[in-house]
Design a protein around this motif. Structure first.
Motif, PDB file in Angstrom:
ATOM      1  N   GLN A 326       9.010  33.782 -35.459  1.00  0.00           N
ATOM      2  CA  GLN A 326       8.732  35.208 -35.627  1.00  0.00           C
ATOM      3  C   GLN A 326       9.699  35.788 -36.672  1.00  0.00           C
ATOM      4  O   GLN A 326      10.684  36.445 -36.356  1.00  0.00           O
ATOM      5  CB  GLN A 326       8.841  35.934 -34.289  1.00  0.00           C
ATOM      6  N   TRP A 327       9.383  35.567 -37.932  1.00  0.00           N
ATOM      7  CA  TRP A 327      10.294  35.893 -39.019  1.00  0.00           C
ATOM      8  C   TRP A 327      10.423  37.392 -39.261  1.00  0.00           C
ATOM      9  O   TRP A 327      11.467  37.869 -39.713  1.00  0.00           O
ATOM     10  CB  TRP A 327       9.850  35.167 -40.291  1.00  0.00           C
ATOM     11  N   GLU A 328       9.385  38.152 -38.960  1.00  0.00           N
ATOM     12  CA  GLU A 328       9.493  39.605 -39.117  1.00  0.00           C
ATOM     13  C   GLU A 328      10.531  40.174 -38.152  1.00  0.00           C
ATOM     14  O   GLU A 328      11.294  41.079 -38.495  1.00  0.00           O
ATOM     15  CB  GLU A 328       8.132  40.260 -38.873  1.00  0.00           C
ATOM     16  N   GLU A 329      10.540  39.618 -36.943  1.00  0.00           N
ATOM     17  CA  GLU A 329      11.533  40.068 -35.960  1.00  0.00           C
ATOM     18  C   GLU A 329      12.944  39.639 -36.364  1.00  0.00           C
ATOM     19  O   GLU A 329      13.919  40.349 -36.090  1.00  0.00           O
ATOM     20  CB  GLU A 329      11.187  39.516 -34.574  1.00  0.00           C
ATOM     21  N   VAL A 330      13.060  38.451 -37.002  1.00  0.00           N
ATOM     22  CA  VAL A 330      14.366  38.017 -37.519  1.00  0.00           C
ATOM     23  C   VAL A 330      14.877  39.055 -38.515  1.00  0.00           C
ATOM     24  O   VAL A 330      16.039  39.487 -38.445  1.00  0.00           O
ATOM     25  CB  VAL A 330      14.267  36.637 -38.207  1.00  0.00           C
TER      26      VAL A 330
END
Length: 394
Positions: A326-330
């Motif tokens: 979940q790269w957007e959350e990162v």
């Protein structure tokens, strides 16, 4: 006949120490100077101890430097004061000053010095203290001194030497047994720790809450979930010891390490006291290990509610999001860190080589032998990679 104030002041300073009443103690200090008792060694010793207990090491050191003839009790108070307040290196520095001043250390002094060695991980210094005790005729059958040595060797990595020393102790109290059990747990020798606990009970020694903290830690580091539940219940049913937050923390750590995260959450929710940030942080770490995003988010939410977040918490949450893709959350967590001004403290490690402590900070190349160190690491990685390739390919 000595004035009654020779007795009044020491007792008053002791009371201020017990109550951490710094302001009252400082007022009594002024009164002592006004009445002309500034040279009374008993009053000065208890005053020094009071300042140390209240965390005013600047006042303690100033007073210590002004004492014309410092006894072993003044030296011991200053060493213990530094160690108690988290200044272990300064404590060891005072001990060296004491030796230079030709003051003979006693058991109390060496126990504090060994505690400072333990905090710093100074194995060689601790070995020197051990030798100093032997050379100066201090009996190592004194339980407090022998226990301090066992604890020092254990926490400085010399577990085998610690076991030998423990086995040679003619007398042991619950602190001795607990220190050795805790040391075995720390080194991943949980089963050996539980065996030692059985020997302790057979010897007629009653366990304390600290003993059970070490027992539960031993179970945690060895993945013995059922045994941990048994000992946790045994505390109340057999020894009438009410579990503290430390014991609940050990159980949460145990369940988290074993991957039983839902049980860990249920355990936290049924606790009779409010969970601490350290407990939620332990659960967050376990969630990262087992890639459980729901539990990780729950732990982080509670850390935020408690206003107890540290930079590492944000880093763990970002890493957890990255693990599940979940790269957007990162990016969101990284942005949150920037907006809050959160900066991760670089990780570091220390090692003692020939009496010299070497500290390595992540990304730091200032060590004089940096090139050789990195070359050695490259060689180790290369050898390991080759071995894995050979092993996997026959």
């Amino acid at each position: 006949m000595p004035s009654k104030d020779n007795f009044t002041f020491p007792f008053t300073f002791k009371a201020c120490s017990l109550l951490s009443a710094l302001q009252a103690g400082a007022c009594v200090h002024a009164h002592l100077l006004k009445l002309g008792y500034a040279s009374d060694i008993y009053s000065l010793n208890t005053l020094l101890h009071m300042y140390c207990q209240c965390g005013r090491l600047d006042n303690a050191r100033q007073l210590f430097d002004e004492i014309p003839q410092r006894s072993v009790v003044s030296w011991s108070a200053m060493i213990a004061g530094y160690d108690h307040n988290g200044y272990a290196r300064e404590a060891l520095g005072v001990f060296v000053e004491m030796l230079v001043d030709n003051v003979r250390a006693d058991e109390t002094t060496l126990v504090s010095v060994l505690s400072a060695c333990t905090r710093c991980g100074y194995l060689n210094f601790g070995e020197s203290v051990h030798a100093h005790a032997i050379v100066n005729g201090l009996q190592l059958d004194l339980i407090s001194l022998a226990t301090a040595l066992v604890d020092m060797y254990t926490k400085c990595g010399a577990i085998n030497y610690s076991l030998k020393l423990f086995d040679r102790m003619p007398d042991r109290n619950v602190l001795s047994w607990s220190a050795m059990i805790g040391g075995l747990a720390m080194h991943g020798l949980g089963k050996e720790g539980l065996r030692l606990f059985s020997q302790m009970i057979d010897a007629g020694i009653e366990p304390t809450p600290i003993t059970f903290t070490h027992i539960l830690s031993a179970c945690s580091h060895s993945g013995m979930v059922e045994k941990a539940h048994k000992y946790f219940q045994c505390m109340r049913d057999v020894y009438e010891i009410e579990p503290t937050i430390e014991h609940f923390g050990c159980m949460v750590d145990l369940l988290g390490r074993a991957g039983l995260l839902d049980q860990a959450v249920d355990f936290i929710r049924t606790m009779p006291m409010t969970p601490t940030g350290a407990l939620w942080r332990s659960l967050l770490g376990s969630a990262c290990t087992h890639r459980n995003l729901d539990v990780g988010k729950l732990a982080m939410e509670n850390l935020i509610d408690l206003d107890d977040c540290i930079p590492g918490d944000y880093v763990m949450l970002a890493n957890l999001y990255a693990q599940v893709g979940q790269w957007e959350e990162v990016a969101m967590v990284r942005t949150m860190m920037n907006n809050l001004g959160v900066r991760k403290v670089p990780g570091y490690s220390m090692i003692e080589v020939n009496g010299v402590i070497h500290k390595f900070v992540m990304g730091d190349r200032s060590h004089p032998h940096t090139e050789l160190i990195y070359q050695m690491l490259d060689d180790v990685v290369g050898i390991s990679t080759h071995w894995i390739y050979e092993h996997e390919n026959g």
